[in-house]
Design a protein around this motif. Structure first.
Motif, PDB file in Angstrom:
ATOM      1  N   TYR A 533       1.207  -1.170   0.214  1.00  0.00           N
ATOM      2  CA  TYR A 533      -0.227  -0.319  -0.310  1.00  0.00           C
ATOM      3  C   TYR A 533       0.487   1.458  -0.113  1.00  0.00           C
ATOM      4  N   ALA A 534       1.729   1.075   0.444  1.00  0.00           N
ATOM      5  CA  ALA A 534       2.676   2.207   1.434  1.00  0.00           C
ATOM      6  C   ALA A 534       3.848   2.841   0.387  1.00  0.00           C
ATOM      7  N   LYS A 535       3.802   1.443  -0.751  1.00  0.00           N
ATOM      8  CA  LYS A 535       4.716   1.377  -1.951  1.00  0.00           C
ATOM      9  C   LYS A 535       3.842   2.317  -3.318  1.00  0.00           C
ATOM     10  N   ARG A 536       2.908   2.225  -3.652  1.00  0.00           N
ATOM     11  CA  ARG A 536       2.001   2.271  -4.475  1.00  0.00           C
ATOM     12  C   ARG A 536       1.372   3.846  -4.348  1.00  0.00           C
ATOM     13  N   ALA A 537       0.879   4.088  -2.652  1.00  0.00           N
ATOM     14  CA  ALA A 537       0.027   5.093  -2.463  1.00  0.00           C
ATOM     15  C   ALA A 537       0.772   5.802  -2.163  1.00  0.00           C
ATOM     16  N   ALA A 538       2.281   5.796  -2.581  1.00  0.00           N
ATOM     17  CA  ALA A 538       3.323   6.943  -2.741  1.00  0.00           C
ATOM     18  C   ALA A 538       3.194   7.916  -3.098  1.00  0.00           C
ATOM     19  N   PRO A 539       3.711   7.508  -4.286  1.00  0.00           N
ATOM     20  CA  PRO A 539       4.241   7.366  -6.055  1.00  0.00           C
ATOM     21  C   PRO A 539       2.455   8.327  -6.467  1.00  0.00           C
ATOM     22  N   MET A 544      -0.574  13.079  -7.713  1.00  0.00           N
ATOM     23  CA  MET A 544      -1.307  13.655  -7.526  1.00  0.00           C
ATOM     24  C   MET A 544      -1.076  15.339  -6.882  1.00  0.00           C
ATOM     25  N   GLU A 545      -0.071  15.150  -6.272  1.00  0.00           N
ATOM     26  CA  GLU A 545       0.288  16.547  -5.921  1.00  0.00           C
ATOM     27  C   GLU A 545       1.177  17.341  -7.437  1.00  0.00           C
ATOM     28  N   SER A 546       1.652  16.812  -7.832  1.00  0.00           N
ATOM     29  CA  SER A 546       2.219  16.492  -8.788  1.00  0.00           C
ATOM     30  C   SER A 546       1.292  17.206  -9.719  1.00  0.00           C
ATOM     31  N   ALA A 547      -0.142  16.825 -10.379  1.00  0.00           N
ATOM     32  CA  ALA A 547      -1.149  17.045 -11.169  1.00  0.00           C
ATOM     33  C   ALA A 547      -1.596  18.077 -10.530  1.00  0.00           C
ATOM     34  N   MET A 548      -1.824  18.424  -9.193  1.00  0.00           N
ATOM     35  CA  MET A 548      -2.183  19.489  -8.548  1.00  0.00           C
ATOM     36  C   MET A 548      -1.685  21.189  -9.305  1.00  0.00           C
ATOM     37  N   GLU A 549      -0.428  20.202  -8.483  1.00  0.00           N
ATOM     38  CA  GLU A 549       0.715  21.900  -9.107  1.00  0.00           C
ATOM     39  C   GLU A 549       0.741  22.459 -10.480  1.00  0.00           C
ATOM     40  N   ASP A 550       0.427  21.098 -11.381  1.00  0.00           N
ATOM     41  CA  ASP A 550       0.652  21.671 -12.671  1.00  0.00           C
ATOM     42  C   ASP A 550      -1.085  21.878 -13.421  1.00  0.00           C
ATOM     43  N   ARG A 584      -5.929   4.445  -8.834  1.00  0.00           N
ATOM     44  CA  ARG A 584      -6.674   4.845  -6.921  1.00  0.00           C
ATOM     45  C   ARG A 584      -7.340   4.039  -6.470  1.00  0.00           C
ATOM     46  N   GLU A 585      -8.631   3.178  -7.353  1.00  0.00           N
ATOM     47  CA  GLU A 585      -8.944   1.724  -6.873  1.00  0.00           C
ATOM     48  C   GLU A 585      -8.727   0.576  -6.247  1.00  0.00           C
ATOM     49  N   ALA A 586      -7.606   0.480  -7.071  1.00  0.00           N
ATOM     50  CA  ALA A 586      -6.666  -1.031  -6.132  1.00  0.00           C
ATOM     51  C   ALA A 586      -6.126  -0.638  -5.309  1.00  0.00           C
ATOM     52  N   ILE A 587      -4.798   0.730  -4.834  1.00  0.00           N
ATOM     53  CA  ILE A 587      -4.562   1.358  -3.713  1.00  0.00           C
ATOM     54  C   ILE A 587      -4.964   1.564  -2.836  1.00  0.00           C
ATOM     55  N   ILE A 619      -5.900  10.430   0.152  1.00  0.00           N
ATOM     56  CA  ILE A 619      -5.951  10.211  -1.128  1.00  0.00           C
ATOM     57  C   ILE A 619      -6.790  10.530  -1.628  1.00  0.00           C
ATOM     58  N   ASN A 620      -8.604  10.118  -1.436  1.00  0.00           N
ATOM     59  CA  ASN A 620      -9.540  10.633  -1.414  1.00  0.00           C
ATOM     60  C   ASN A 620      -9.678  12.339  -1.703  1.00  0.00           C
ATOM     61  N   SER A 621      -9.014  12.639  -0.352  1.00  0.00           N
ATOM     62  CA  SER A 621      -9.302  14.030  -0.739  1.00  0.00           C
ATOM     63  C   SER A 621      -9.049  14.949  -2.121  1.00  0.00           C
ATOM     64  N   LYS A 622      -7.024  14.368  -2.073  1.00  0.00           N
ATOM     65  CA  LYS A 622      -6.294  14.518  -3.254  1.00  0.00           C
ATOM     66  C   LYS A 622      -6.936  14.781  -4.041  1.00  0.00           C
ATOM     67  N   TRP A 623      -7.692  13.391  -4.666  1.00  0.00           N
ATOM     68  CA  TRP A 623      -8.514  12.671  -5.913  1.00  0.00           C
ATOM     69  C   TRP A 623      -9.190  13.893  -6.290  1.00  0.00           C
ATOM     70  N   GLU A 624     -10.469  14.127  -5.008  1.00  0.00           N
ATOM     71  CA  GLU A 624     -10.904  15.062  -5.259  1.00  0.00           C
ATOM     72  C   GLU A 624     -11.163  16.685  -5.646  1.00  0.00           C
TER      73      GLU A 624
END
Length: 933
Positions: A533-539, A544-550, A584-587, A619-624
């Motif tokens: 979970y941690a390995k897949r959630a971190a990237p 998502m952070e990069s996407a929000m930044e872009d 996201r669903e898989a994580i 994850i859900n908050s950032k995805w939203e």
């Protein structure tokens, strides 16, 4: 001469015996029309008839006594026609047909008709006057006939400044009596009643005969008798009127007064030589005064224009940048205001100054004066050099302003991007140092240790992912430094803090990893599910952070292609969202699976996932948040696309107009060049055509105004390039200014040619020959000839400098000249040609303009006032003396011109000098320059 007297009287005299200046024939229509007030049906005023009888009788006798006879009764003594024919022979100096000797009425009528026919042959229209009425002794018709004779032979030839006879005589009286107090000659009746005007005429020409200052206006009889007696005694003018008749009449007879005054005019006709000399001097002085005024105007205008250029250039060369876009845009607005408001009047002043300079030089050449040389630093070339420097500074200033605005805009964008990335990075690093320094592994269980190791691996992965952002922050800071950002100090401080903190995090990460790996051997188990979970959630979280930044990244574009590229990239990003959602669903499914296993095995989890702080909620908050930012980004890109489409429309709109105006200006410039070479018709036709052409150019101005408006919109939209046209507003402006200046100069050249032609009496055929020869040798159609071309042009026109043939023989046609060349082996001497070049090219530019060419040709082929002529005129006024006095100048010249001479004439130093003597020779020489004498 035939005998017109009785058998016991015989007077013979020749045609040259005392003619009183009567000239040849000529039309009297103009002056007769204004004098024809004889009315056949009305009687003369008795007082006027009395005055006319006395005056006309005295006038006739003044001529008849030259033939040894006279008349007593004017309406009786001319009835047989004999003395009438004798009078006409005396005053005309010509022979009339032989008179008839008989005493019958028919003989008298025939003699009178011969006299009347002679009068008619002199161009006089006799209205209502017939021979029968003269023979019958009709007093009114006889007086009318005598008045007609007086008009034709005593008054007709009097003309001052091309006026009619009566007006010329009146103007002569006004000029001669102008200096005298209480005299105001406005007519030939009541202006003469007080007698002062008669006395003034005598005193003006013979001051020793009249004590004018002792005359009183309130004693007209004494004044009139004094003038009449002096005129009869000293001037041989018979007394033609009685003072009592003039004073006792409300309005003296105009014809009687005119007849009397004309005798004074002819008596003083010798003084006309002095008046002619005075007129010549007045003309020369007026030209000199006007030229001095034009020179002063040129110096003043040139000084003002050069001072304005001197003040303006430092402002345009000031390249001190401002810190903000607003301040630089204000500078740009000030520059646009200078372009719109301040510069256009100066362009007109410069053009007018050049035109005035050319006109002044033309007038100087036409009046045989030396060429005008402005003060040092105020030549037309100096003004052109200053103007060129101004336009270079202007162009560089505009380019600097636009580049500086682009730089500041880039700086603001980079600074905002720096602050945004720095804030995100600082938020991410917050607490990281404390975490890396925490020694929790010393008391942790094996499972905790494994968790700490995995957590640290995740952190290292996260740390590596943030490496790019740190590098971007450093690169942006470096670029801000290179672009001289005004707040670089704070940027550098913040960047250094981030870099130092990043280095500390790297060092701490390495130390903590070594500590964890040291204890890892004691750890055996790890929760693989949490680790996965941690390995897949971190990237994913980092993505998502990069996407929000872009999605929140600021952008700046200048073309439609750039914004379409951003839209394409954004659409590509949106196409990856379904895959991201599945990730996201898989994580989230991994997290749910761990919870399900713990619950199913009754495992009590100790809080959150030990390997990561990225929870499903995060994850859900950032995805939203990503889902919310996508449509906002869509809206921003569409707005920018609309803006760029509008900018593209402005570009195309400007280009469409510029691609019309630019070639139009170029075409007009070429047409003007062609017109200036292919001048057809008279100079007036050419001038009219050029002015009509100029009006068509001026009428085109609204197209430039429209282009200026479009250019203003482009500048306000900060559009810096336009691929749809090669024309810039600067090119258009310069071309328009050159077009206006060129047509104005061309018109001025034709006006100067007209001025030269009229002043020098050049015929239209000569002017056309000059133009044809000039154009023939102007091979490059540049409007000017080089020295060799000019020499060939002179030769083609028959100008022989070396042998001075043209001045000796007058002008010749080209065939005569070619024959002369062949017969004499003619060549143009270098010394003489260099002298000619110094005249036509005083500035040594190596080029001869058409105006300078025709000035030279007219100067060489026509007669003009010279210094010798002016000296001769002054000598006349001075009574043949080598000097002239101030009193003589004031008596002979108008007041302003007399004072002009007095102020500039040096004292005369010759051996015959008297107190107050002035040197008119050196003054005349100075008017024309030493080289002319």
């Amino acid at each position: 001469m035939v005998d017109y007297h009785a058998a016991n009287q015989s007077y013979q005299y020749g045609p040259n015996s005392g003619s009183n200046g009567a000239g040849g024939g000529g039309s009297m229509g103009d002056y007769m029309a204004q004098e024809d007030d004889w009315d056949r049906d009305l009687l003369l005023d008795p007082a006027w008839e009395k005055q006319q009888r006395k005056t006309f009788t005295a006038w006739c006798n003044s001529h008849l006594r030259k033939a040894g006879t006279q008349i007593e009764n004017i309406d009786e003594d001319f009835r047989d026609g004999l003395k009438l024919m004798l009078l006409l022979e005396v005053i005309s100096g010509e022979r009339l047909p032989k008179p008839e000797r008989g005493k019958m009425r028919v003989h008298k009528i025939n003699n009178v008709n011969k006299a009347l026919d002679f009068i008619a042959s002199k161009g006089v229209k006799l209205v209502s006057i017939g021979a029968e009425e003269i023979v019958d002794g009709n007093a009114k018709m006889t007086l009318g006939m005598i008045w007609t004779i007086i008009l034709r032979f005593a008054i007709q030839d009097i003309s001052v400044e091309e006026t009619s006879a009566k007006e010329g005589l009146l103007l002569w009286c006004q000029r001669k009596t102008a200096p005298y107090k209480n005299v105001n000659v406005q007519n030939f009746h009541i202006s003469w009643k007080d007698g002062l005007a008669f006395n003034a005429l005598i005193h003006r020409h013979r001051p020793e005969l009249i004590e004018y200052d002792k005359l009183r206006k309130d004693d007209p009889v004494t004044n009139l008798n004094n003038a009449f007696e002096v005129a009869e005694k000293y001037l041989d003018i018979p007394k033609m009127l009685d003072a009592e008749d003039i004073v006792g009449t409300l309005r003296p007879d105009e014809k009687a007064i005119m007849t009397y005054v004309s005798c004074f005019y002819h008596a003083f006709s010798g003084a006309q030589k002095a008046e002619t000399a005075a007129n010549r001097i007045c003309k020369v002085l007026a030209v000199n005064q006007e030229n001095e005024h034009l020179m002063e105007d040129y110096e003043r205008l040139a000084s003002d224009l050069l001072e304005w250029i001197r003040r303006t250039i430092p402002w345009l060369e000031d390249r001190v940048p401002q810190k903000t876009i607003q301040e630089m845009q204000q500078k740009l607005e000030d520059f646009r205001d200078y372009r719109r408001v301040h510069k256009p009047p100066k362009v007109q002043e410069k053009c007018q100054l050049e035109i005035n300079f050319n006109t002044l030089q033309t007038k100087l050449r036409l009046s045989n004066r030396p060429a005008f040389m402005p003060s040092e630093g105020k030549m037309v070339s100096d003004i052109n050099n200053g103007w060129q420097h101004l336009e270079q500074a202007e162009k560089g200033y505009e380019e600097w302003l636009l580049n500086e605005i682009r730089r500041l805009e880039r700086l603001d964008h980079l600074a905002e991007k720096f602050r945004q990335k720095a804030s995100i990075h600082e938020a991410w690093t917050d607490g990281k140092e404390a975490m890396l320094k925490h020694r929790d592994y010393e008391t942790a269980t094996l499972s905790d240790i494994k968790a700490l190791i995995r957590k640290h691996e995740a952190f290292e992965s996260d740390l590596a992912a943030h490496q790019d952002r740190v590098e971007q922050i450093a690169a942006i800071a470096q670029e801000l430094n290179e672009l001289d950002y005004y707040d670089s100090h704070n940027v550098n401080t913040r960047c250094q803090k981030i870099c130092d903190q990043w280095d500390a995090l790297g060092s701490l990460t390495h130390s903590r990893r070594e500590a964890l790996e040291k204890t890892e051997k004691q750890l055996e188990t790890i929760d693989q599910l949490h680790l996965e979970y941690a390995k897949r959630a971190a990237p994913f979280n980092n993505w998502m952070e990069s996407a929000m930044e872009d999605l929140q990244d600021m952008f700046i574009v200048h073309t439609i292609e750039e914004i379409e590229g951003l839209i394409s990239a954004h659409d590509q990003f949106k196409s990856t969202l379904p895959d991201a959602d599945r990730e996201r669903e898989a994580i989230l499914a991994i997290h749910k699976e761990a919870q399900r296993i713990a619950e199913s095995n009754h495992i009590k989890l100790s809080g959150s996932n030990p390997y990561t702080t990225v929870t499903p909620q995060i994850i859900n908050s950032k995805w939203e948040k990503v889902q919310q930012l996508v449509p906002k980004r869509d809206h921003a890109l569409l707005e920018e696309q609309s803006k760029q489409q509008s900018n593209e429309h402005l570009r195309r709109q400007f280009a469409s107009q510029a691609n019309i105006v630019g070639p139009w200006i170029q075409t007009k410039m070429e047409e003007i060049g062609r017109i200036s070479i292919e001048m057809n018709g008279t100079l007036e036709d050419q001038l009219s055509h050029l002015k009509q052409y100029e009006r068509s150019i001026v009428d085109y101005k609204p197209n430039l105004d429209l282009l200026e408006q479009q250019h203003q919109l482009i500048q306000e939209a900060l559009i810096f390039d336009n691929k749809h046209t090669n024309y810039t507003m600067e090119h258009i402006r310069v071309g328009w200014e050159q077009l206006l200046t060129t047509i104005a100069r061309t018109i001025n050249e034709v006006e100067n040619q007209i001025l030269t032609r009229d002043a020098k009496g050049i015929s239209q055929e000569q002017m056309q020959e000059f133009r044809a020869s000039f154009n023939h040798f102007d091979k490059d159609h540049g409007g000017a000839l080089g020295p060799e071309e000019f020499k060939a042009c002179l030769i083609s026109l028959g100008y022989d400098v070396e042998n001075d043939r043209q001045k000796q023989t007058g002008s010749m046609d080209s065939d005569d000249f070619r024959a002369l060349l062949i017969s004499t082996g003619y060549s143009l001497g270098d010394a003489e040609f260099n002298r000619i070049m110094s005249v036509v090219d005083p500035n040594h530019s190596g080029l001869v303009t058409f105006q300078a060419f025709i000035d030279f040709m007219s100067r060489e082929t026509t007669d003009t006032d010279t210094a010798d002529q002016v000296i001769a005129s002054f000598k006349v006024l001075a009574g043949d003396k080598n000097f002239i006095t101030a009193e003589e100048l004031r008596r002979e010249l108008p007041p302003d011109q007399a004072e002009y001479c007095i102020a500039r004439m040096a004292p005369y130093q010759g051996p015959d000098a008297v107190p107050g003597a002035l040197d008119y020779k050196s003054f005349s020489t100075a008017l024309y320059g030493e080289s002319d004498l």
